[in-house]
Design an enzyme around this catalytic site. Structure first.
Site, mmCIF file in Angstrom:
data_model
loop_
_atom_site.group_PDB
_atom_site.id
_atom_site.type_symbol
_atom_site.label_atom_id
_atom_site.label_comp_id
_atom_site.label_asym_id
_atom_site.label_seq_id
_atom_site.Cartn_x
_atom_site.Cartn_y
_atom_site.Cartn_z
ATOM 1 N N GLU B 61 -29.806 10.637 -63.369
ATOM 2 C CA GLU B 61 -31.240 10.898 -63.236
ATOM 3 C C GLU B 61 -31.840 11.530 -64.491
ATOM 4 O O GLU B 61 -33.002 11.318 -64.812
ATOM 5 C CB GLU B 61 -31.523 11.780 -62.025
ATOM 6 C CG GLU B 61 -31.283 11.093 -60.683
ATOM 7 C CD GLU B 61 -29.852 11.189 -60.208
ATOM 8 O OE1 GLU B 61 -28.975 11.636 -60.983
ATOM 9 O OE2 GLU B 61 -29.584 10.822 -59.043
ATOM 10 N N PHE B 123 -28.556 19.429 -45.822
ATOM 11 C CA PHE B 123 -27.768 18.663 -46.779
ATOM 12 C C PHE B 123 -28.671 18.113 -47.891
ATOM 13 O O PHE B 123 -29.690 17.486 -47.619
ATOM 14 C CB PHE B 123 -27.040 17.512 -46.070
ATOM 15 C CG PHE B 123 -26.249 16.656 -47.020
ATOM 16 C CD1 PHE B 123 -25.170 17.193 -47.727
ATOM 17 C CD2 PHE B 123 -26.591 15.332 -47.226
ATOM 18 C CE1 PHE B 123 -24.463 16.411 -48.621
ATOM 19 C CE2 PHE B 123 -25.879 14.549 -48.116
ATOM 20 C CZ PHE B 123 -24.809 15.084 -48.828
ATOM 21 N N GLN B 124 -28.291 18.365 -49.112
ATOM 22 C CA GLN B 124 -29.033 17.940 -50.305
ATOM 23 C C GLN B 124 -30.464 18.461 -50.350
ATOM 24 O O GLN B 124 -31.351 17.824 -50.917
ATOM 25 C CB GLN B 124 -28.999 16.412 -50.454
ATOM 26 C CG GLN B 124 -27.572 15.925 -50.714
ATOM 27 C CD GLN B 124 -27.505 14.509 -51.227
ATOM 28 O OE1 GLN B 124 -28.331 13.675 -50.885
ATOM 29 N NE2 GLN B 124 -26.499 14.232 -52.049
ATOM 30 N N LYS B 173 -38.622 13.053 -46.581
ATOM 31 C CA LYS B 173 -38.254 11.719 -46.102
ATOM 32 C C LYS B 173 -39.100 11.266 -44.915
ATOM 33 O O LYS B 173 -39.500 10.105 -44.828
ATOM 34 C CB LYS B 173 -36.775 11.724 -45.717
ATOM 35 C CG LYS B 173 -36.209 10.349 -45.433
ATOM 36 C CD LYS B 173 -34.703 10.422 -45.240
ATOM 37 C CE LYS B 173 -34.111 9.043 -45.002
ATOM 38 N NZ LYS B 173 -32.639 9.124 -44.853
ATOM 39 N N MET B 484 -24.692 19.468 -86.689
ATOM 40 C CA MET B 484 -25.678 20.500 -86.961
ATOM 41 C C MET B 484 -25.138 21.889 -86.631
ATOM 42 O O MET B 484 -25.432 22.859 -87.337
ATOM 43 C CB MET B 484 -26.969 20.220 -86.178
ATOM 44 C CG MET B 484 -28.108 21.152 -86.514
ATOM 45 S SD MET B 484 -28.476 21.179 -88.268
ATOM 46 C CE MET B 484 -29.803 19.981 -88.361
HETATM 47 C C1 LIG Z 1 -27.902 19.425 -74.567
HETATM 48 C C2 LIG Z 1 -27.644 20.158 -75.828
HETATM 49 N N1 LIG Z 1 -26.549 20.917 -75.961
HETATM 50 C C3 LIG Z 1 -26.310 21.572 -77.118
HETATM 51 C C4 LIG Z 1 -27.175 21.482 -78.174
HETATM 52 C C5 LIG Z 1 -26.906 22.237 -79.468
HETATM 53 N N2 LIG Z 1 -26.761 21.305 -80.587
HETATM 54 C C6 LIG Z 1 -27.770 21.027 -81.433
HETATM 55 S S1 LIG Z 1 -27.347 19.904 -82.603
HETATM 56 C C7 LIG Z 1 -25.793 19.794 -82.001
HETATM 57 C C8 LIG Z 1 -24.783 18.911 -82.658
HETATM 58 C C9 LIG Z 1 -25.067 17.486 -82.484
HETATM 59 O O1 LIG Z 1 -23.951 16.781 -82.919
HETATM 60 P P1 LIG Z 1 -23.998 15.216 -83.067
HETATM 61 O O2 LIG Z 1 -24.598 14.590 -81.875
HETATM 62 O O3 LIG Z 1 -22.638 14.735 -83.459
HETATM 63 O O4 LIG Z 1 -25.029 14.992 -84.261
HETATM 64 P P2 LIG Z 1 -24.943 15.470 -85.794
HETATM 65 O O5 LIG Z 1 -25.530 16.814 -85.880
HETATM 66 O O6 LIG Z 1 -23.507 15.436 -86.185
HETATM 67 O O7 LIG Z 1 -25.769 14.467 -86.519
HETATM 68 C C10 LIG Z 1 -25.615 20.635 -80.901
HETATM 69 C C11 LIG Z 1 -24.343 20.788 -80.183
HETATM 70 C C12 LIG Z 1 -28.333 20.698 -77.970
HETATM 71 N N3 LIG Z 1 -29.272 20.573 -78.909
HETATM 72 N N4 LIG Z 1 -28.541 20.047 -76.811
#
Ligand SMILES: Cc1ncc(C[n+]2csc(CCOP(=O)(O)OP(=O)(O)O)c2C)c(N)n1
Lengths: 189, 581
Positions: B61, B123-124, B173, B484
């Site tokens: 979802e 439920f749910q 529902k 990042m």
């Molecule tokens: C749902 C979620 N969890 C954690 C983060 C923290 N976060 C920001 S950038 C990143 C790394 C992303 O890695 P990747 O998808 O391999 O992309 P890259 O930075 O290597 O281009 C993370 C873990 C986030 N932005 N969103």
């Protein structure tokens, strides 16, 4: 003089959950609230809420009012801090008394326009209302006695004078189906 | 069947039918969702309407919400997502929060347990209304079938007007099963306190014009509001007439063509060094439909210290929220700018332009693109993607280094052509949003640039892409890290790469298993040809670009630093040519 308390009056839809929305927003945005009183008004379907805040930053206060106005359930919001308004609070205090105290207590309550509305063995319930300084000073004096229970409602505010613009605005909002449409059209043209 | 429905021609319908009838009247032709116990009646009724409305079954979802969001951003229409009660509804939350932060018009319809069970922990059952209040523009629970049609009408009106945003409609529902005469109201019934349009006053406009006419070093800050209000023409005219450089926010990219001589580029944490310098040194900032997010201001106390500031936004709660301004105007940007334009004098700011060009020259030599290297860097991939697609793709990103690289190197000339989770920074957004965007009918190739981390959050949507034969291309920048976060660990945590190395499945086996066309590129010479090949393929494709693992995004403003205190790319050995800029 810099006021430390500010009073906002909001007119909102009388619907389940509206208070929840307001409180949720105030909490989320970290607006500090001293009291909040909600109740019915002269118009069915509209509740009136008085919010007292000690938010000291003026921009934050404006922002708070705007955030309330932004809730879809709000009609109109105004800050009445700097306009002539009656701001009152209601209070119930239960004081335990001995027979000797009773006479003095009667005098004190009368001085402050308060009333003893219940009197049982050993304790009386006092009903008081007034503006903030009055209430604070009354409370100070009451503290000489043994306060068993105290309940304050928080403040309610109403602007002085006929202040018919507000009434007219709300009336127009509630009766004129086209109100918003007209506002939008005048904004675009 | 009458379009507006007058009482004389009504017929009895169930709540579930009414939902679809209303959606059809709102000109919805695609919805993204997932069925379950509490929305079974709605899904059962869908069978009758499937010639008018196409339903896309996402595999989660959250991704239905992201897909509706991607559809909305790409089409300018309201996106619709559906889910059942309980876990279905809570799964929507991340997608709804993403849309809320980025002002995306969306209507989410959730099933709920029957009215009698409300509040009994049935439920749910989950209090999705309570959970969504702070995450939506508005939210409804329909407990009276007589209000169902009007609520849907209002929800669409709220979602798309004023500052757009997601609206939730929770329907028990038994309300879906109840029957009533169906009338679609002709007008919405939203409270009059909701006033999405306010006109700027004459005195506000005069003050704006005075400040602009007196400025020596002005900068326009163009945000998402430019796109939402359709104010590109007015903004561009202002920039040309008064000779004002335009800096864009992440979501404002495309609000003015990147190639326009007055567009100086992307601002903020990973913005252009010269752009941030221009903002810091400006004597006037004209903020248009943006909200001074911390990612664009850097340390607030040191933000653009000597400038006067004008802020125009449709949402008055944004004015004086983060940055205190001299003139804050509530209004629709297009309206305000076109009303202000006649008062603004044509002028030139040659000296200012030269100064900014100087900063640009300084920093461009440190640009990764000027690096002479046989290695494959993520930035090279994005640069080549721009070239191969002639800058004309509908770009979608996930979140991370690759996202910033797209903002920096995919020079976007077109409005509404970069879909990215800016405010919430939701990893996993890219793939489902691209699927949603593929239903918007845009005649552009769609490219989702994603990281190896983010794609693994929503990789199950490959199945949706295949089931729908969605014409999307995925450029997976595989650096073997949560790049990042690894970058922050390198800069601020002494290279302790805690939980950022990430393994991946064999993506080519995976594309095979799901039925996408898959490619792998490890050398720069193959980048463009593979992109063109993938793009020519009918249906979903994925190219895995195996890139340098330790690459950083520069320049960067560290949190807590002033906007112009940027960490620049270090120049090492002879890796950089002294290219002309
Ligand atoms: C749902 C979620 N969890 C954690 C983060 C923290 N976060 C920001 S950038 C990143 C790394 C992303 O890695 P990747 O998808 O391999 O992309 P890259 O930075 O290597 O281009 C993370 C873990 C986030 N932005 N969103």
């Amino acid at each position: 003089m810099q006021k430390t308390e500010h009073t906002i009056v909001a007119f909102v839809e009388d619907e389940p959950g509206v208070l929840n929305r307001i409180v949720s927003m105030l909490r989320r945005r970290n607006f500090n609230i001293k009291s909040m009183v909600a109740g019915a008004t002269e118009s069915p379907g509209i509740s009136r809420i008085t919010i007292v805040t000690d938010e000291s930053n003026q921009h934050r206060r404006v922002n708070m009012a705007r955030n309330i106005q932004k809730l879809v359930n709000a009609y109109t919001v105004e800050d009445v801090t700097d306009v002539p308004a009656v701001i009152r609070e209601y209070m119930l205090a239960k004081v335990s008394v001995t027979n000797g105290d009773r006479v003095k207590l009667d005098l004190l309550t009368r001085d402050y326009g308060a009333k003893i509305i219940d009197s049982e063995e050993g304790a009386v319930i006092i009903e008081a209302t007034g503006y903030d300084m009055e209430m604070e000073s009354f409370l100070q004096k009451l503290k000489e006695y043994d306060i068993v229970e105290l309940m304050r409602t928080g403040k309610m505010a109403m602007r002085r004078g006929s202040h018919l613009e507000l009434k007219a605005k709300i009336e127009m909002m509630t009766t004129d189906q086209q109100w918003t449409t007209k506002q939008i059209q005048s904004a675009i043209s | 069947m009458s379009e507006t429905g007058t009482p004389t021609e009504t017929r009895k319908m169930t709540g579930a039918d009414i939902v679809w009838e209303c959606l059809i009247r709102e000109e919805v032709d695609v919805v993204f969702g997932y069925p379950g116990g509490a929305n079974l009646p709605i899904y059962d009724a869908l069978v009758k309407y499937s010639d008018k409305i196409h339903h896309v079954l996402t595999r989660h979802e959250q991704n239905a919400a992201h897909a509706a969001d991607g559809f909305a951003r790409a089409s300018g229409k309201v996106g619709v997502a559906m889910a059942t009660s309980g876990p279905g509804a809570t799964n929507l939350i991340t997608g709804v929060a993403t849309a809320m932060m980025d002002s995306v018009p969306m209507v989410c319809i959730t099933g709920q347990v029957g009215r009698e069970s409300l509040g009994s922990d049935a439920f749910q059952e989950t209090d999705i209304l309570g959970a969504m209040i702070p995450l939506t523009k508005h939210s409804y629970q329909v407990i009276d079938i007589r209000k169902l049609a009007a609520t849907i009408k209002d929800a669409f009106y709220l979602a798309r007007t004023g500052r757009p945003g997601p609206v939730l409609i929770d329907i028990p529902k038994d309300v879906q099963n109840e029957s009533i005469e169906f009338v679609y109201p002709e007008t919405h019934d939203v409270l009059p306190g909701y006033n999405p349009m306010v006109k700027a006053s004459e005195s506000e406009l005069t003050e704006v014009a005075r400040l602009i006419n007196e400025a020596k070093n002005p900068v326009i800050l163009a945000g998402h509001g430019v796109l939402l209000s359709g104010a590109t023409a007015e903004l561009t005219t202002l920039a040309e007439k008064a000779d004002i450089p335009v800096a864009v926010t992440l979501l404002g990219i495309g609000g003015i063509p990147a190639s326009h001589p007055r567009c100086i580029g992307f601002m903020g944490m990973h913005g252009g060094y010269w752009v941030n310098h221009a903002i810091q040194e400006a004597d006037l900032l004209i903020a248009c439909g943006m909200r001074f997010d911390d990612r664009v201001t850097g340390k607030l106390e040191t933000y653009s210290p000597n400038s006067k500031k004008i802020h125009i936004d449709i949402d008055p709660t944004e004015l004086n929220k983060n940055i205190i301004v001299d003139v804050g105007i509530r209004g629709d940007l297009k309206q305000v700018l076109s009303a202000a334009l006649p008062k603004i004098k044509a002028t030139k700011h040659d000296e200012w332009t030269t100064t900014i060009k100087g900063w640009m020259g300084d920093s461009r030599t440190k640009d990764i693109l000027n690096r002479q290297s046989d290695k494959l860097f993520g930035a090279f991939v994005v640069r080549d993607l721009w070239e191969a697609t002639k800058g004309n793709a509908l770009m979608v990103t996930d979140v991370g280094q690759h996202q910033m690289t797209v903002a920096q190197y995919y020079y976007q000339d077109h409005a509404n052509s970069l879909l990215t989770s800016g405010g919430l920074g939701t990893m996993g957004y890219g793939l489902p949003a691209a699927i949603g965007a593929s239903f918007a009918g845009r005649k552009k190739p769609i490219w989702a640039v994603v990281g190896d981390g983010g794609i693994q959050m929503t990789i199950n949507e490959m199945a949706t892409a295949v089931q729908e034969n969605a014409n999307i291309n995925i450029a997976l920048i595989n650096n073997g890290y949560l790049g990042m976060v690894r970058q922050w660990q390198e800069m601020f945590y002494e290279n302790r790469f805690s939980q950022t190395p990430i393994s991946s499945p064999d993506f080519l086996k995976l594309t095979d298993a799901y039925g996408l066309k898959g490619y792998r590129v490890t050398e720069r010479k193959d980048v463009i040809s593979t992109i063109l090949e993938a793009q020519a393929h009918e249906g979903p494709t994925l190219i895995e670009f195996v890139v340098e693992p330790m690459e950083m995004v520069y320049p960067m403003v560290a949190t807590g630093s002033a906007l112009n205190e940027m960490v620049q790319r270090p120049i090492t050995e002879d890796q950089f040519s002294d290219m002309e800029v």
